[in-house]
Design an enzyme around this catalytic site. Structure first.
Site, PDB file in Angstrom:
ATOM      1  N   ASP A 263      70.149   8.632 -23.778  1.00  0.00           N
ATOM      2  CA  ASP A 263      68.762   9.050 -23.934  1.00  0.00           C
ATOM      3  C   ASP A 263      68.483   9.182 -25.441  1.00  0.00           C
ATOM      4  O   ASP A 263      69.381   9.132 -26.277  1.00  0.00           O
ATOM      5  CB  ASP A 263      68.519  10.375 -23.180  1.00  0.00           C
TER       6      ASP A 263
HETATM    7  C1  GLC Z   1      62.858  10.755 -23.828  1.00  0.00           C
HETATM    8  C2  GLC Z   1      63.179  11.064 -22.386  1.00  0.00           C
HETATM    9  C3  GLC Z   1      63.519   9.848 -21.560  1.00  0.00           C
HETATM   10  C4  GLC Z   1      62.786   8.640 -22.091  1.00  0.00           C
HETATM   11  C5  GLC Z   1      63.337   8.371 -23.480  1.00  0.00           C
HETATM   12  C6  GLC Z   1      62.655   7.164 -24.147  1.00  0.00           C
HETATM   13  O1  GLC Z   1      63.351  11.765 -24.663  1.00  0.00           O
HETATM   14  O2  GLC Z   1      64.174  12.037 -22.143  1.00  0.00           O
HETATM   15  O3  GLC Z   1      63.164  10.151 -20.211  1.00  0.00           O
HETATM   16  O4  GLC Z   1      62.999   7.529 -21.241  1.00  0.00           O
HETATM   17  O5  GLC Z   1      63.213   9.483 -24.344  1.00  0.00           O
HETATM   18  O6  GLC Z   1      61.336   7.454 -24.433  1.00  0.00           O
END
Ligand code: GLC
Length: 735
Positions: A263
């Site tokens: 993430d």
């Molecule tokens: C965010 C979220 C995740 C998302 C990622 C990309 O922090 O936790 O759900 O897909 O970043 O935007």
């Protein structure tokens, strides 16, 4: 491309080029606009000359931008491996459906599979390759803002929707069609302590395997090609550096061969977690856990090469990760057509898609209260439509990154389209007291007018005036978009004070009030429900929200939604969920005296509204629950039937829910668990017979040795309209 050709591409890559395939940056890094003083590269600490190696891009919106970035990238690339475009297309692209917490309330996986296929076709036609969806985290804590993105508190329902969404997204996935589903956040993120986002998660492996993992397994079994790690710890080790979770469980035990992605910045956050002292150690932990792609940090880009060169990491690990990424790009046909989707001229029937969004929104709406059958309304009544959500287009929720507010239909716009309806409108109040308290996030900034005390009074007076002249008040209230979603944790789950002031004033007018709620999580409504006649939970209903709500309010559509997450009596109860354990001193059946049982001094144990709850304009009666046998073995099953009668003059859908209780196990077992459900249409005055079957596989759980097994003994089977109002029968499982 043939596999051996792909293998040759891998073999001919330099180390830097290999590492580049394992790095994901956002679109601004690829922009040719070098006028920015401190460009994103400097901010991230990544070398400008590394950018041409990067393998995937985050959240670029629109085919023109994607085409431009891809063509400029390939023109300057030595290896000519196309970029992979990924994004948060969570519950809609141009057509935005209700938030997943509302989608969960439809209890209609077939409908949702169709909806997610629409999302896929719209996204692919705009050049997207991968979506970071569905989010399949189980959540029992409405303080957590990301309840918004979940289909709720139940492992069975979450697993059913995980399968439906992945299947819808990846239907016909090949060089031309289908959007790669990257399910998230692996795993256990919804159990953040205190409901505070990014906070610690700590639970037994049994609880983890029993409730928090199955929806991921369902998504992967449905064919999801990617999975994203979560920010939280699992058994003391952050997911993104957790070799047991990613390599041992996901890859070896479950056999997942697809791509894993960290993430946002989670690789580098291993330092903040305190399991890595620097980017080098963070990189080593993540790559050895077999996390393939590093999203938006400089770790892999700056540390993998020196780690390999000094023997800190085996090159084989990098090659295996790169190979998985190349296989995914090849599966999408990107080597033959880097502009996949954009040039395919996929025809988008936006009217059909909006119609599907309206259907989903209608089925997501949950009727929580309807005193004296004040609903449905009729065209003879004069409506006063009041509240900050009465004419707001900000009804898509926080993660509608690709949606356009101007495409949304408000309640007011929808009523105006119906010339036979009589309505006066007043704003009544802004959403929140202080227009600046929530800051900004993307387009979701709150640029409301200065909300002074005088203005609040003026708005309330206007509302009271039109309310007095009306037959019924439709009051549209709710959370601000920025009060839920990621990093939207709250400790008080009530409507903003300024809205409660308006509600209190209107409730003194002795006029019927229909409250319509816009929110991204279960709210505490205990102080509200006695002040209004009807409560209609609309969540953030998406593009067609206004039309769906008006169809429900005026009875064109009979509400059928059922809560997929409990609504607490108050915040002190949290976590409150239906499939809890009995405890040694259950309040209702313990032998101990009144005080010394498991209860609160100042609140009930039960939520205000339980899992599976939702009313209808019809009235359904359940009778004659019958089992084909009271005994079963591992090799037999029991057939069950129940009669459901629609004792009204209105046709309607009803979701019949089947729960099972294992009376005694070698470990404690929940007082009930959802095991099956059927959403059936029952015509006015009709009785339908609904059949289920109970199989031994539905009785399994993780025992003390963490073996997935059933145990002989007595069971209860319960069938009904929600997790509380149930008919009960018993049966025995024996060898
Ligand atoms: C965010 C979220 C995740 C998302 C990622 C990309 O922090 O936790 O759900 O897909 O970043 O935007």
């Amino acid at each position: 491309m043939e596999i051996n050709q792909l293998r040759t591409i891998l073999e001919n890559l330099t180390l830097e080029e290999k590492i580049g395939q394992l790095v994901q940056l956002s679109g601004e890094f690829f922009s040719q606009d070098k006028t920015m003083i401190v460009g994103p590269s400097e901010k991230l600490g990544i070398k400008e000359e590394f950018i041409p190696n990067v393998g995937s891009v985050l959240n670029v919106i629109g085919r023109e931008k994607i085409k431009k970035i891809q063509s400029e990238y390939l023109a300057s690339s030595r290896h000519k491996i196309p970029l992979l475009f990924m994004g948060d297309i969570i519950y809609g692209y141009k057509t935005v459906f209700p938030i997943p917490l509302g989608i969960g309330a439809t209890w209609n996986p077939e409908l949702i599979e169709d909806a997610y296929n629409i999302i896929s076709s719209e996204a692919v036609s705009e050049g997207a390759h991968v979506t970071f969806a569905p989010m399949v985290d189980l959540v029992r804590d409405p303080r957590w803002g990301r309840s918004l993105e979940s289909t709720g508190e139940d492992v069975t329902l979450n697993s059913v929707f995980a399968k439906a969404m992945v299947t819808g997204l990846q239907k016909n996935l090949d060089e031309e069609n289908g959007l790669v589903s990257c399910i998230k956040h692996f795993a256990g993120y919804g159990a953040a302590e205190g409901g505070r986002d990014y906070n610690t998660v700590d639970m037994s492996e049994r609880e983890f395997r029993q409730n928090y993992l199955p929806s991921f397994k369902a998504g992967l079994d449905a064919g999801a090609n990617m999975i994203m790690t979560s920010f939280n710890t699992v058994n003391g080790v952050p997911s993104t550096g957790n070799k047991w979770l990613i390599n041992d469980l996901l890859r070896k035990e479950w056999g997942f061969e697809g791509v894993t992605i960290a993430d946002y910045a989670a690789v580098r956050e291993l330092i903040d977690h305190g399991v890595a002292s620097d980017e080098r150690e963070a990189t080593k932990l993540a790559i050895e856990a077999t996390v393939d792609i590093d999203m938006k940090t400089n770790c892999y880009a700056s540390q993998l090469a020196p780690l390999i060169e000094d023997g800190g990491v085996d090159l084989k690990l990098v090659d295996e990760s790169v190979w998985r990424v190349l296989l995914l790009k090849n599966k999408l046909g990107l080597f033959e057509n880097p502009y996949r989707g954009i040039d395919n001229n996929i025809t988008i029937d936006i009217d059909r898609n909006f119609a599907k969004a309206k259907e989903v929104a209608e089925q997501s709406i949950v009727l929580l209260q309807n005193k004296n059958n004040i609903l449905p309304l009729n065209s003879k009544q004069k409506i006063s439509l009041i509240g900050p959500y009465a004419d707001s287009k900000s009804i898509m929720g926080l993660w509608a990154v690709y949606g356009q507010e101007e495409d949304c239909t408000t309640i007011k716009e929808s009523i105006i389209k119906r010339s036979e309806l009589k309505m006066n409108y007043a704003l009544g109040t802004e959403i929140i007291e202080d227009v600046n308290e929530l800051g900004e996030f993307g387009s979701h900034s709150y640029k409301g007018t200065e909300n002074t005390i005088e203005r609040q009074k003026q708005l309330r007076d206007q509302a009271i005036k039109i309310a007095k002249e009306s037959d019924v008040i439709v009051l549209a209230l709710g959370e601000h978009t920025l009060q839920s979603g990621e990093a939207g944790s709250r400790t008080e789950l009530r409507l903003p004070e300024v809205q409660m002031k308006l509600l209190d004033e209107l409730s003194k007018l002795d006029k019927p009030i229909v409250l319509v709620l816009f929110n991204g999580r279960p709210l505490v409504l205990t102080d509200i429900v006695d002040k209004v006649d009807a409560v209609v939970e609309a969540w953030f209903p998406g593009t067609e929200g206004g039309n769906a709500i008006v169809n429900i309010l005026f009875g064109k559509t009979n509400p059928s939604g059922k809560l997929s997450m409990s609504f607490p009596f108050n915040e002190g109860q949290i976590p409150v969920y239906y499939n809890h354990y009995s405890t040694g001193r259950p309040k209702e059946t313990s032998n101990h005296s009144g005080r010394f049982v498991s209860k609160y001094l100042d609140a009930p144990n039960e939520p205000l509204y339980p899992f599976g709850y939702g009313l209808s304009y019809s009235s359904f009666k359940y009778t004659n629950l019958e089992l084909s046998d009271s005994q079963m073995t591992k090799n037999t099953h029991i057939d069950l039937k129940i009669e459901v009668t629609n004792n009204s003059d209105i046709d309607g859908f009803e979701t019949i829910q089947l729960y099972i209780r294992d009376i005694k196990g070698s470990v404690v077992r929940p007082v009930k668990e959802l095991k099956d459900f059927k959403k059936v249409f029952v015509k006015a005055g009709e009785t339908v017979i609904v059949n289920f079957s109970i199989k031994e596989s539905q009785l399994r759980f993780f025992n003390q040795e963490l073996l997935w097994t059933s145990e002989n003994g007595e069971f209860e089977v319960m069938v009904g309209t929600n997790s509380k109002d149930l008919l009960v029968e018993k049966f025995v499982l024996s060898s």
